[in-house]
Design an enzyme around this catalytic site. Structure first.
Site, PDB file in Angstrom:
ATOM      1  N   PHE A 145       0.850  -1.188   0.000  1.00 17.08           N
ATOM      2  CA  PHE A 145       0.000   0.000   0.000  1.00 17.08           C
ATOM      3  C   PHE A 145       0.890   1.244   0.000  1.00 17.08           C
ATOM      4  O   PHE A 145       1.761   1.384   0.844  1.00 17.08           O
ATOM      5  CB  PHE A 145      -0.925   0.028   1.226  1.00 17.08           C
ATOM      6  CG  PHE A 145      -1.856   1.214   1.222  1.00 17.08           C
ATOM      7  CD1 PHE A 145      -3.020   1.189   0.471  1.00 17.08           C
ATOM      8  CD2 PHE A 145      -1.545   2.361   1.934  1.00 17.08           C
ATOM      9  CE1 PHE A 145      -3.876   2.294   0.435  1.00 17.08           C
ATOM     10  CE2 PHE A 145      -2.392   3.469   1.902  1.00 17.08           C
ATOM     11  CZ  PHE A 145      -3.555   3.440   1.158  1.00 17.08           C
ATOM     12  N   ASP A 230       9.237   2.546   1.462  1.00 17.86           N
ATOM     13  CA  ASP A 230       8.101   3.307   1.982  1.00 17.86           C
ATOM     14  C   ASP A 230       8.023   3.053   3.481  1.00 17.86           C
ATOM     15  O   ASP A 230       7.616   1.974   3.917  1.00 17.86           O
ATOM     16  CB  ASP A 230       6.821   2.844   1.268  1.00 17.86           C
ATOM     17  CG  ASP A 230       5.572   3.577   1.763  1.00 17.86           C
ATOM     18  OD1 ASP A 230       5.619   4.174   2.848  1.00 17.86           O
ATOM     19  OD2 ASP A 230       4.553   3.520   1.055  1.00 17.86           O
ATOM     20  N   LYS A 259       2.961   9.697   8.260  1.00 13.93           N
ATOM     21  CA  LYS A 259       2.137   9.432   9.454  1.00 13.93           C
ATOM     22  C   LYS A 259       2.657   9.984  10.799  1.00 13.93           C
ATOM     23  O   LYS A 259       2.118  10.951  11.295  1.00 13.93           O
ATOM     24  CB  LYS A 259       1.846   7.939   9.554  1.00 13.93           C
ATOM     25  CG  LYS A 259       0.931   7.473   8.410  1.00 13.93           C
ATOM     26  CD  LYS A 259       0.352   6.099   8.626  1.00 13.93           C
ATOM     27  CE  LYS A 259      -0.784   5.822   7.673  1.00 13.93           C
ATOM     28  NZ  LYS A 259      -0.445   5.071   6.474  1.00 13.93           N
TER      29      LYS A 259
END
Ligand SMILES: *Cc1c(COP(=O)(O)O)cnc(C)c1O
Length: 408
Positions: A145, A230, A259
């Site tokens: 993702f 990532d 995040k």
């Protein structure tokens, strides 16, 4: 309307009581509660009920809600300077880029943006610019993702998320996660980079075999490809190292994060080793808000607190205790993950969505990362009493659901 609920149900749950229709586009399922405040590991809903937050807004608020240092930094910066654009320099962004580069071992440059998807878009554009004409393909992994914007979505290895928005941008291929040979099979003369998560977060907290990233590093070096990791969900201490790739003793060419970086203020970053970063020239990429002083000040304060508490060490110790105690619960088949990024695989026939909903009703916030596994991304500041509280309620909820399953 999503989830089969009626428009008025959705509107009601969105807190839009009395409105003709829900003011939000139906991109998310109907939310079960509305939160109005938070303090440390706790949230309070609109009815005044308290919840222990073991999810941190999807691995974002690692230092808890309303952390005094971050609140103070944001308030002070808001009263000083919030935005000037990237036509001009500002101190918080400059300091932040320097700090992030140091955290990544130095010798790199940073592009600041506002989210994980944007950090990955920057990485994708950088890889294409670096690769040059005819060398634009990026290999990422099934189940991965990378975000919802079109480029990041094309890299995301989840056809169900892509199909409604076809056609995807060209130049993306996928390989099995954890399998270096499959990545190698996908390489052709058009390949410029490999993009992987250090642990697949949204894909179900999937930890790759030990040495996977080290093998990918070697493969990318041999074949002259960029290794992009990532770290949007895994970065900044959560897995027990500042970045999860450190577990494999390597350094990628490009790293994306977001995040946890602002502890709730929207900010993302793409770091690249200087040789690679230098493929960009002025005008190649940009974003109005990226590196604005307010978000940068939040990130600087977040880094100060994370470094001050030695967040990776806290995540290792707290995560080990949590994982062990979760694994001992009745109804838990196994626990996977690293540090404070955990998935709790439930025994059949438990439905993780039902268990998560029931836990929420009992004041514990977790989510179902797959239909059979709960995800925990708890804050670094969780106390022993809070751990005991969480385990007692989660344990009781799982047993309750098991018993209901057994009832005739
Ligand atoms: C959440 C996430 C993203 C997307 O971040 P947004 O801020 O939602 O755009 C990208 N990559 C990973 C690994 C993520 O977990």
């Amino acid at each position: 309307m999503t989830g089969g609920g009626s428009a008025s149900d959705h509107a009601h749950l969105m807190g839009a009581v009395g409105m003709q229709r829900c003011p939000f586009m139906p991109t998310y399922g109907a939310p079960p509660v509305m939160f109005v405040s938070g303090q440390g590991a706790w949230l309070t809903d609109s009815e005044g009920r308290s919840y222990l937050d073991l999810l941190c807004g999807l691995a974002v608020t690692g230092l808890g809600h309303a952390h005094p240092s971050i609140t103070e930094a944001v308030a002070a910066q808001a009263a000083t300077l919030t935005h000037v654009s990237n036509l001009f320099a500002n101190k918080p962004a400059t300091e932040l880029a320097t700090r992030l580069d140091a955290l990544l071992g130095g010798g790199g440059q940073v592009f600041l943006c506002n989210s994980g998807a944007e950090a990955n878009e920057a990485a994708i554009k950088l890889a294409r610019r670096w690769g040059g004409p005819g060398r634009s393909t990026i290999i990422s992994t099934w189940g991965g993702f990378h975000g919802r914007t079109l480029g990041a979505l094309a890299a995301t290895g989840q056809p169900a998320k892509q199909e409604p928005f076809a056609p995807m941008p060209e130049g993306f291929r996928h390989a099995t996660y954890g399998d270096v040979a499959d990545i190698e099979r996908q390489i052709d003369p058009a390949t410029s980079a490999v993009l992987v998560e250090a642990i697949q977060g949204e894909g179900g907290v999937v930890v790759p075999p030990s040495g996977y990233l080290a093998d990918l590093r070697r493969l990318c070096d041999e074949r002259g490809l960029l290794l992009i990791v990532d770290e949007v969900q895994t970065g900044l201490g959560r897995t027990g190292t500042w970045f999860a790739f450190e577990h494999d003793g390597i350094r990628p060419d490009v790293v994306t994060m977001a995040k946890a970086l602002g502890n709730g203020m929207p900010i993302g970053a793409c770091w690249a080793i200087a040789d690679v970063a230098g493929a960009f020239t002025p005008g190649d990429h940009g974003t109005t808000y990226g590196g604005q002083p307010l978000a940068s000040a939040a990130a600087l304060a977040t880094l100060d607190v994370l470094e001050g508490m030695d967040a990776p060490t806290v995540a290792t110790a707290l995560g080990a205790r949590l994982a062990q105690r979760l694994g001992d619960l009745e109804g838990v088949q196994s626990v996977r993950g690293r540090g404070l990024l955990l998935a709790v695989e439930l025994v059949s026939p438990l439905d993780a969505r039902v268990v998560a909903r029931r836990a929420l009703e009992r004041g514990i916030v977790v989510n179902a990362v797959t239909p059979t596994a709960l995800r925990l991304a708890p804050p670094f500041i969780l106390t022993d009493d809070e751990v005991d509280h969480a385990l007692a309620i989660l344990g009781a909820v799982i047993v309750e659901c098991l018993e209901e399953g057994r009832a005739p």
